[in-house]
Design a protein around this motif. Structure first.
Motif, mmCIF file in Angstrom:
data_model
loop_
_atom_site.group_PDB
_atom_site.id
_atom_site.type_symbol
_atom_site.label_atom_id
_atom_site.label_comp_id
_atom_site.label_asym_id
_atom_site.label_seq_id
_atom_site.Cartn_x
_atom_site.Cartn_y
_atom_site.Cartn_z
ATOM 1 N N MET A 100 84.800 -48.035 -16.113
ATOM 2 C CA MET A 100 83.838 -46.998 -16.460
ATOM 3 C C MET A 100 82.433 -47.535 -16.196
ATOM 4 O O MET A 100 82.096 -48.638 -16.595
ATOM 5 C CB MET A 100 84.016 -46.616 -17.936
ATOM 6 N N SER A 150 78.444 -43.459 -17.133
ATOM 7 C CA SER A 150 79.586 -42.714 -17.672
ATOM 8 C C SER A 150 79.787 -43.008 -19.158
ATOM 9 O O SER A 150 80.053 -42.102 -19.957
ATOM 10 C CB SER A 150 80.842 -43.069 -16.880
ATOM 11 N N ASP A 151 79.642 -44.262 -19.546
ATOM 12 C CA ASP A 151 79.771 -44.652 -20.948
ATOM 13 C C ASP A 151 78.675 -44.013 -21.799
ATOM 14 O O ASP A 151 78.929 -43.512 -22.903
ATOM 15 C CB ASP A 151 79.722 -46.173 -21.080
ATOM 16 N N VAL A 155 77.009 -41.232 -21.105
ATOM 17 C CA VAL A 155 77.298 -39.799 -21.151
ATOM 18 C C VAL A 155 78.375 -39.519 -22.197
ATOM 19 O O VAL A 155 78.251 -38.580 -22.988
ATOM 20 C CB VAL A 155 77.706 -39.275 -19.757
ATOM 21 N N THR A 156 79.402 -40.345 -22.238
ATOM 22 C CA THR A 156 80.463 -40.173 -23.233
ATOM 23 C C THR A 156 79.913 -40.284 -24.652
ATOM 24 O O THR A 156 80.275 -39.504 -25.534
ATOM 25 C CB THR A 156 81.591 -41.199 -23.010
ATOM 26 N N GLN A 157 79.013 -41.235 -24.874
ATOM 27 C CA GLN A 157 78.406 -41.380 -26.196
ATOM 28 C C GLN A 157 77.619 -40.126 -26.578
ATOM 29 O O GLN A 157 77.700 -39.661 -27.720
ATOM 30 C CB GLN A 157 77.495 -42.601 -26.231
ATOM 31 N N GLU A 202 78.013 -37.020 -25.328
ATOM 32 C CA GLU A 202 78.967 -35.910 -25.502
ATOM 33 C C GLU A 202 79.654 -35.993 -26.859
ATOM 34 O O GLU A 202 79.830 -34.978 -27.539
ATOM 35 C CB GLU A 202 80.004 -35.917 -24.382
ATOM 36 N N THR A 203 80.017 -37.193 -27.261
ATOM 37 C CA THR A 203 80.681 -37.386 -28.549
ATOM 38 C C THR A 203 79.730 -37.074 -29.696
ATOM 39 O O THR A 203 80.123 -36.425 -30.679
ATOM 40 C CB THR A 203 81.221 -38.825 -28.658
ATOM 41 N N LYS A 255 79.506 -33.374 -29.951
ATOM 42 C CA LYS A 255 80.761 -32.845 -30.499
ATOM 43 C C LYS A 255 80.799 -33.005 -32.023
ATOM 44 O O LYS A 255 81.143 -32.073 -32.752
ATOM 45 C CB LYS A 255 81.951 -33.566 -29.860
ATOM 46 N N ILE A 292 72.402 -35.422 -21.073
ATOM 47 C CA ILE A 292 73.621 -35.788 -20.348
ATOM 48 C C ILE A 292 73.374 -35.743 -18.844
ATOM 49 O O ILE A 292 73.787 -36.648 -18.108
ATOM 50 C CB ILE A 292 74.785 -34.875 -20.786
ATOM 51 N N ALA A 348 73.738 -38.933 -16.493
ATOM 52 C CA ALA A 348 74.797 -38.828 -15.483
ATOM 53 C C ALA A 348 74.269 -39.053 -14.075
ATOM 54 O O ALA A 348 74.976 -39.594 -13.217
ATOM 55 C CB ALA A 348 75.484 -37.469 -15.578
#
Length: 156
Positions: free
Chosen positions: A1, A5-6, A8-10, A12-13, A16, A96, A100
Motif C-alpha cells: 500500500m 493510499s494509507d 486516504v484510508t485513514q 475515509e475511516t 465513516k 481525500i 489521493a
C-alpha cells in the motif's frame, strides 16, 4: 500500500466513524447545545468539517488561516443538520482527493507556512484531522446522550 493510499484510508475511516456517530441525530436536534456558549449539534459538525479544510489548506494551500474567531463564527452560523452534513462530506471528499492525487514527493514536502506544525511534512496533517474529528465525535456522543439517544458503535 502506498503512503497516499494509507492516508486516504485513514481519512475515509475517520469520515465513516463520524457519520456513524452523527447518524442518530434528526434535523430537530440541529440547534441543541447543553449550554448557550457551546457549539450546537450542527455547529460541531460544521466545525469538524471546517477543520478538515483548514488542515488541508494549511498544508497544501495558501497556509494557515489564523482568523479563529471568523472560523468559529462560520461554524456557529450553520443551523441545519443537512447543511452541516453536506459540509462534512465536501470537506472530506476534498481532503481525500488532495491526498489521493499527491505524489510521495508532495506528501513529504515540508509545510511552507511554519506558524503551525513547523518543519512537518504535509502528510502529517492527517493525524490531527483524524484526532480532531474523533474529539468532536466524542462531544457529539455526549450531546446524543443528553438528548436521550445512543449513537451506534462506529467501529462495526
Amino acid at each position: 500500500m502506498s503512503q497516499a493510499s494509507d492516508l486516504v484510508t485513514q481519512l475515509e475511516t475517520s469520515l465513516k466513524y463520524m457519520k456513524s456517530t452523527i447518524s442518530i441525530f434528526e434535523e430537530a436536534d440541529a440547534g441543541f447545545a447543553p449550554q448557550p456558549e457551546l457549539y450546537t449539534v450542527a455547529g460541531h459538525i460544521a466545525h469538524a468539517a471546517d477543520s478538515v479544510e483548514w488542515f488541508v489548506e494549511g498544508a497544501f494551500g495558501e497556509g494557515w488561516n489564523m482568523d479563529f474567531e471568523g472560523l468559529i463564527a462560520a461554524a456557529r452560523a450553520v443551523e441545519s443538520l443537512e447543511e452541516a452534513n453536506a459540509w462534512l462530506e465536501r470537506a472530506f471528499a476534498k481532503a481525500i482527493a488532495v491526498f489521493a492525487s499527491a505524489s510521495d514527493e508532495d506528501l513529504k514536502a515540508t509545510i511552507t507556512d511554519d506558524r503551525i506544525m513547523p518543519g512537518a511534512p504535509r502528510y502529517a496533517v492527517v493525524g490531527p484531522i483524524v484526532d480532531h474529528t474523533a474529539h468532536h465525535r466524542g462531544a457529539l456522543t455526549v450531546y446524543a446522550r443528553l438528548l436521550r439517544k445512543v449513537s451506534p458503535m462506529p467501529y462495526s
